[in-house]
Scaffold this motif. Structure first.
Motif, PDB file in Angstrom:
ATOM      1  N   UNK A 120       0.653  -1.163   0.023  1.00  0.00           N
ATOM      2  CA  UNK A 120      -0.153  -0.200  -0.002  1.00  0.00           C
ATOM      3  C   UNK A 120       0.871   1.305  -0.076  1.00  0.00           C
ATOM      4  N   UNK A 121       0.502   2.147  -0.958  1.00  0.00           N
ATOM      5  CA  UNK A 121       0.794   3.577  -0.661  1.00  0.00           C
ATOM      6  C   UNK A 121       0.315   4.199   0.370  1.00  0.00           C
ATOM      7  N   UNK A 122       1.022   5.007   1.269  1.00  0.00           N
ATOM      8  CA  UNK A 122       0.526   5.295   2.541  1.00  0.00           C
ATOM      9  C   UNK A 122       0.683   7.121   2.396  1.00  0.00           C
ATOM     10  N   UNK A 123      -0.278   7.840   2.799  1.00  0.00           N
ATOM     11  CA  UNK A 123      -0.305   9.111   2.924  1.00  0.00           C
ATOM     12  C   UNK A 123      -0.863   9.353   4.159  1.00  0.00           C
ATOM     13  N   UNK A 124      -0.022   9.843   5.363  1.00  0.00           N
ATOM     14  CA  UNK A 124      -0.500   9.839   6.636  1.00  0.00           C
ATOM     15  C   UNK A 124       0.739  10.763   7.443  1.00  0.00           C
ATOM     16  N   UNK A 125       0.092  11.611   8.298  1.00  0.00           N
ATOM     17  CA  UNK A 125       0.911  12.344   9.414  1.00  0.00           C
ATOM     18  C   UNK A 125       0.143  12.225  10.537  1.00  0.00           C
ATOM     19  N   UNK A 126       0.843  12.381  11.916  1.00  0.00           N
ATOM     20  CA  UNK A 126       0.377  12.243  12.867  1.00  0.00           C
ATOM     21  C   UNK A 126      -0.219  13.457  13.331  1.00  0.00           C
ATOM     22  N   UNK A 127       0.220  14.714  12.990  1.00  0.00           N
ATOM     23  CA  UNK A 127      -0.518  15.926  13.121  1.00  0.00           C
ATOM     24  C   UNK A 127      -1.462  16.449  12.071  1.00  0.00           C
ATOM     25  N   UNK A 128      -2.475  16.748  12.340  1.00  0.00           N
ATOM     26  CA  UNK A 128      -3.635  17.133  11.749  1.00  0.00           C
ATOM     27  C   UNK A 128      -3.876  18.695  11.807  1.00  0.00           C
ATOM     28  N   UNK A 129      -4.114  19.203  10.600  1.00  0.00           N
ATOM     29  CA  UNK A 129      -4.281  20.702  10.624  1.00  0.00           C
ATOM     30  C   UNK A 129      -5.091  21.379  11.763  1.00  0.00           C
ATOM     31  N   UNK A 130      -4.887  22.478  12.456  1.00  0.00           N
ATOM     32  CA  UNK A 130      -5.744  22.987  13.342  1.00  0.00           C
ATOM     33  C   UNK A 130      -6.682  23.970  12.641  1.00  0.00           C
ATOM     34  N   UNK A 131      -6.289  24.694  11.494  1.00  0.00           N
ATOM     35  CA  UNK A 131      -6.995  25.665  11.055  1.00  0.00           C
ATOM     36  C   UNK A 131      -8.407  25.659  10.725  1.00  0.00           C
ATOM     37  N   UNK A 132      -9.128  26.407  10.560  1.00  0.00           N
ATOM     38  CA  UNK A 132     -10.462  26.407   9.741  1.00  0.00           C
ATOM     39  C   UNK A 132     -10.365  26.000   8.490  1.00  0.00           C
ATOM     40  N   UNK A 133     -11.358  25.619   7.713  1.00  0.00           N
ATOM     41  CA  UNK A 133     -11.158  24.984   6.297  1.00  0.00           C
ATOM     42  C   UNK A 133     -12.257  25.105   5.557  1.00  0.00           C
ATOM     43  N   UNK A 180     -12.335  22.255  14.852  1.00  0.00           N
ATOM     44  CA  UNK A 180     -12.033  23.344  13.673  1.00  0.00           C
ATOM     45  C   UNK A 180     -13.270  23.470  13.041  1.00  0.00           C
ATOM     46  N   UNK A 181     -13.520  24.665  12.406  1.00  0.00           N
ATOM     47  CA  UNK A 181     -14.907  24.930  11.726  1.00  0.00           C
ATOM     48  C   UNK A 181     -14.594  25.302  10.123  1.00  0.00           C
ATOM     49  N   UNK A 182     -15.595  24.831   9.537  1.00  0.00           N
ATOM     50  CA  UNK A 182     -15.664  25.101   7.994  1.00  0.00           C
ATOM     51  C   UNK A 182     -16.002  26.354   7.840  1.00  0.00           C
ATOM     52  N   UNK A 183     -15.191  26.982   6.733  1.00  0.00           N
ATOM     53  CA  UNK A 183     -15.538  28.556   6.718  1.00  0.00           C
ATOM     54  C   UNK A 183     -17.103  28.823   6.415  1.00  0.00           C
ATOM     55  N   UNK A 184     -17.603  29.646   6.929  1.00  0.00           N
ATOM     56  CA  UNK A 184     -19.039  29.599   6.637  1.00  0.00           C
ATOM     57  C   UNK A 184     -19.469  29.890   5.292  1.00  0.00           C
ATOM     58  N   UNK A 185     -18.650  30.746   4.479  1.00  0.00           N
ATOM     59  CA  UNK A 185     -19.316  31.128   3.205  1.00  0.00           C
ATOM     60  C   UNK A 185     -19.021  29.632   2.479  1.00  0.00           C
ATOM     61  N   UNK A 231     -20.021  20.863   8.626  1.00  0.00           N
ATOM     62  CA  UNK A 231     -19.794  22.296   8.964  1.00  0.00           C
ATOM     63  C   UNK A 231     -18.625  22.229  10.212  1.00  0.00           C
ATOM     64  N   UNK A 232     -18.070  21.140  10.473  1.00  0.00           N
ATOM     65  CA  UNK A 232     -17.000  21.024  11.749  1.00  0.00           C
ATOM     66  C   UNK A 232     -16.066  19.890  11.515  1.00  0.00           C
ATOM     67  N   UNK A 233     -15.136  19.684  12.374  1.00  0.00           N
ATOM     68  CA  UNK A 233     -14.331  18.654  12.401  1.00  0.00           C
ATOM     69  C   UNK A 233     -13.595  18.729  13.698  1.00  0.00           C
ATOM     70  N   UNK A 234     -13.137  17.538  14.078  1.00  0.00           N
ATOM     71  CA  UNK A 234     -12.218  17.555  15.474  1.00  0.00           C
ATOM     72  C   UNK A 234     -13.028  17.668  16.396  1.00  0.00           C
ATOM     73  N   UNK A 235     -12.152  17.414  17.541  1.00  0.00           N
ATOM     74  CA  UNK A 235     -12.602  17.646  18.880  1.00  0.00           C
ATOM     75  C   UNK A 235     -11.720  17.740  20.033  1.00  0.00           C
ATOM     76  N   UNK A 245     -19.031  25.114  16.866  1.00  0.00           N
ATOM     77  CA  UNK A 245     -18.696  25.826  15.674  1.00  0.00           C
ATOM     78  C   UNK A 245     -18.435  27.443  15.834  1.00  0.00           C
ATOM     79  N   UNK A 246     -17.385  27.736  15.424  1.00  0.00           N
ATOM     80  CA  UNK A 246     -16.804  29.286  15.740  1.00  0.00           C
ATOM     81  C   UNK A 246     -16.178  29.383  14.286  1.00  0.00           C
ATOM     82  N   UNK A 247     -16.568  30.512  13.668  1.00  0.00           N
ATOM     83  CA  UNK A 247     -15.804  30.655  12.420  1.00  0.00           C
ATOM     84  C   UNK A 247     -16.066  32.209  12.164  1.00  0.00           C
ATOM     85  N   UNK A 248     -14.685  32.896  12.318  1.00  0.00           N
ATOM     86  CA  UNK A 248     -14.744  34.735  12.139  1.00  0.00           C
ATOM     87  C   UNK A 248     -15.756  35.206  13.120  1.00  0.00           C
TER      88      UNK A 248
END
Ligand code: SF4
Length: 439
Positions: free
Chosen positions: A125-138, A176-181, A155-159, A208-211
């Motif tokens: 298998x080809x592996x695409x994996x990082x331990x760290x996951x982005x913290x920013x809104x998306x 993190x939250x998905x951009x409202x627009x 609308x949201x991810x992570x906990x 959910x908190x965005x801007x």
């Protein structure tokens, strides 16, 4: 000679949030030239959006891979989702997997496929994996592809709550939250495709908190979209529900009068060991307030049995609370030891047979509560959004407050909202007849 279009099967294991993500991946693969085929049919590509919340969910993923390779031995197999983040070693040992995509790259999975005409089994298998996951809104591209009437909208991810039994913070990262627009853009696309009900999904949607905008602000923006007739909040943590949200639910013609608020246990000692952020008293006060403010509220919950330290006394507390609160139903889960979580180190374990018996008795109580909730509406007329016909030919749909309704008619009710007079309850279904032709 014309090349045939390659086939892709996508399968979701686990939660509504996974379903929302799979729908976006399906949309992208369709645009990339794949024909989507149902799971179980011959295919050239299998994409599994996996779950790691229980050991069983992980087994289901491996089982699905084996099953697919039996009828489609040349299928390219890609696994993503929570298990792909937390169970890489086990997945690498599973024969026949060609691509493993961790949470960080999940929504870009189609970019890592060799291309529709170049799918070949890989030696490893080809592996695409990082331990760290982005913290920013998306943001997320595309519009989810759904066969169903109702569409999930992520609308949201992570906990960051870190409940002691839960692997989700490790599998999906920081909240993190998905951009409202961007949420509104997809919602408009879903409405254009005819989805009249949107189900807002995330790991912890109340966060959910965005801007500077909250879940309530987001809902108020969604209400402005033509064609969106119902907005449903999928599941929301009890400590993240402000009074304004309850007030708005009571007043809005579009927000479904429905709350699914995970309880997990009705015993303060167990709640504390679970690292839940409320006491029985606080949870009860919230539910009483919600029911007082919102007429006809459809209320559901999740309850976990077999958590370490749950003796007969603690379980009796849970059962009594579940019985006394005005739930319309509950989902019952058995504790599953998840490596890496705080609860995995707890020793005071509950015998599986005991947990199973507790689960059965709560499930029985839930069935009785559902019937009692449905019976409240006998002889009343309720608007139902119809989705599909069941095996017996009944048209099946949902009310805003989550009463599942069946109607026998020759008319095509698909995706129509019709007024229905409820006349009876059978097999977990409220049955009735159309009060008018409907919309
Ligand atoms: S609130 Fe608790 S149970 Fe829910 S996802 Fe977060 S850590 Fe898991």
């Amino acid at each position: 000679m014309q090349q045939t279009r390659p086939r892709a099967s996508l399968h979701t294991i686990g939660c509504r949030l996974n379903q929302a993500e799979t729908a976006l991946l399906a949309d992208r693969l369709r645009k990339d030239g794949y024909d989507l085929v149902d799971i179980g049919r011959q295919t050239d590509l299998l994409v599994v959006n996996s779950c790691s919340v229980t050991e069983q969910a992980e087994k289901d993923c491996r089982h699905l891979v084996r099953q697919t390779l039996r009828h489609s031995p040349a299928a390219f197999v890609a696994v993503t989702g929570c298990y792909a983040q937390t169970g890489v070693e086990a997945l690498c040992r599973e024969p026949g997997i060609d691509l493993i995509v961790g949470s960080q790259y999940k929504m870009h999975l189609p970019d890592y496929l060799p291309g529709p005409q170049a799918l070949r089994k890989q030696p490893a298998p080809h592996l695409l994996h990082t331990r760290k996951i982005d913290r920013g809104d998306f943001v997320m591209s595309g519009v989810g592809h759904y066969e169903s009437t109702r569409a999930n909208l992520k609308i949201q991810d992570g906990c960051t709550f870190m409940c002691s039994f839960c692997i989700i913070p490790f599998a999906r990262g920081h909240e993190r939250s998905r951009r409202l627009d961007d949420v509104l853009r997809e919602a408009e696309g879903l409405a254009e495709r005819g989805h009249r009900e949107l189900v807002l999904t995330g790991v912890n949607v109340g966060q959910y908190r965005e801007g500077g905008r909250s879940l309530l602000d987001l809902i108020q923006c969604l209400e402005q979209i033509d064609g969106v007739e119902r907005i449903r909040i999928s599941s929301i943590e009890p400590t993240t529900i402000p009074d304004e949200l309850l007030d708005h639910m009571a007043a809005s013609p579009k927000v479904c009068r429905y709350l699914h608020v995970p309880l997990q246990s009705g015993d303060d000692g167990i709640l504390q060991a679970m690292h839940r952020r409320y006491t029985v008293k606080e949870y009860t006060a919230l539910i009483e307030k919600a029911v007082r403010l919102i007429p006809d509220l459809g209320l559901g919950t999740d309850i976990m049995v077999g958590f370490p330290g749950e003796s007969e006394k603690e379980f009796a507390n849970t059962f009594a609370l579940a019985n006394s609160l005005p739930f319309a139903y509950f989902h019952v889960f058995n504790f599953s030891r998840r490596p890496g979580t705080a609860a995995a180190r707890m020793t005071d374990t509950v015998r599986p047979a005991t947990a199973k018996a507790r689960s059965r008795s709560l499930a029985e109580l839930s069935r009785a509560k559902r019937v009692a909730f449905y019976q409240r509406y006998l002889d009343q007329t309720l608007p139902v959004l119809f989705e599909t016909r069941d095996a017996t030919g009944l048209w099946i749909g949902l009310t805003g407050n989550y009463v599942r309704v069946g109607v026998a008619t020759r008319s095509d009710l698909s995706n129509r909202i019709c007024e229905v007079v409820l006349t009876g309850v059978m097999d977990g279904l409220a049955v009735g007849h159309l009060a008018e032709t409907g919309r």
